[in-house]
Design an enzyme around this catalytic site. Sequence first.
Site, PDB file in Angstrom:
ATOM      1  N   GLY A  64       0.865  -1.151   0.166  1.00  0.00           N
ATOM      2  CA  GLY A  64      -0.139   0.062  -0.172  1.00  0.00           C
ATOM      3  C   GLY A  64       0.888   1.196  -0.015  1.00  0.00           C
ATOM      4  O   GLY A  64       1.982   1.396   0.686  1.00  0.00           O
ATOM      5  N   ASN A 121       3.679   1.877   2.648  1.00  0.00           N
ATOM      6  CA  ASN A 121       5.058   1.738   2.123  1.00  0.00           C
ATOM      7  C   ASN A 121       5.870   3.081   2.576  1.00  0.00           C
ATOM      8  O   ASN A 121       6.831   2.950   3.144  1.00  0.00           O
ATOM      9  CB  ASN A 121       5.427   1.666   0.605  1.00  0.00           C
ATOM     10  CG  ASN A 121       4.619   0.220   0.293  1.00  0.00           C
ATOM     11  OD1 ASN A 121       4.554  -0.649   1.000  1.00  0.00           O
ATOM     12  ND2 ASN A 121       4.492   0.049  -1.111  1.00  0.00           N
ATOM     13  N   ASP A 160       7.432   4.969  -3.432  1.00  0.00           N
ATOM     14  CA  ASP A 160       7.067   4.954  -2.151  1.00  0.00           C
ATOM     15  C   ASP A 160       8.372   5.203  -1.173  1.00  0.00           C
ATOM     16  O   ASP A 160       8.198   5.946  -0.445  1.00  0.00           O
ATOM     17  CB  ASP A 160       6.191   3.762  -1.610  1.00  0.00           C
ATOM     18  CG  ASP A 160       4.958   3.721  -2.498  1.00  0.00           C
ATOM     19  OD1 ASP A 160       4.531   4.882  -3.135  1.00  0.00           O
ATOM     20  OD2 ASP A 160       4.506   2.483  -2.870  1.00  0.00           O
TER      21      ASP A 160
END
Length: 323
Positions: free
Chosen positions: A50, A54, A267
């Site tokens: 996600g 992350n 991320d």
Amino acid sequence: MTMLQTAPTALHGPVCVVGSLNADLVVRTERLPRPGETVEGGPLRVTSGGKSANQAAAAALMGAAVRLVGAVGDDANGTVVLDQLARAGVRLDAVARRSGVPTGTAVVCVDSSAENLIIVSPGANGTLTTADVARAREAIAASRTLGLAFEVADDVVLAAARIAREESVTTVLNPSPYRQPSAELLSLVDVLVLNEHELADVLGRSPLDTSWAECGREVFDRFGVADVVVTLGGEGAVVLRTTAAGTAVEEIAPTPVEAVDTTGCGDAFTGALLGGLASGLDLVGSARLASLVGAYAATGEGAQASYPRPEDLASLAVTPSHG
């Protein structure tokens, strides 16, 4: 590569991230399938993912004090996600467990050249509401930076940004998976982090046909966002800082690594940027650190499982300075 004599100093600043948590179902294959085609893959791995989770994990592993606001299902995948985030050091008291709703899921296929294909099912992420955000006001207010992305509803993202502005918290928006941010949301954003394609979409043209300085000026004039960080994958990143006097352009050189899996590298970059800003690094210094963290993440499989702690970066490149 230039070798460091010591590892980069651990971060320490307070960060809040509001958004998504997913269970990543990851399979490696020689090449990505074409439409209608079946290809053979390797063993299936289930890991925590996600975009927001992350980013929270990346910041926490680098030493930042991170709180995550979101929702998972009351299922086995939810337990996997929360356990891995807890091991990374993320504070999870503002993550709700929803009964009768599956945890958000991302199906990730990675090919032999480290490229990936991802399909996301929102699950519990779709149940996150503005009321959840309101209950998390203290978590946002106690932070120096707030991280936002687009795997939850628009009104949730906007509600968090409004609280951050009221509480004088620096808001960092990563508009991914891309949809056009509203004018109101952009008016509340302090730092916009996006890739070249997303920048072209924000400006309403593709490909980009002006200089970096002109792009920064246009984002500032149209949306009021003075600070923009453009990620360029293996080409590094560019920091654009605009004032009335003009736009300063700082290019962040790439860190050469042998890429294994690029899942979650963006991320990792954004999470490290959040942690750097919260810990007293200026935007350029934070972006340099973020570039190292993103590059390191490409050397391992999966998202959070590939993210570094400060000592892991000792073999990469230059330690960023405080501003």
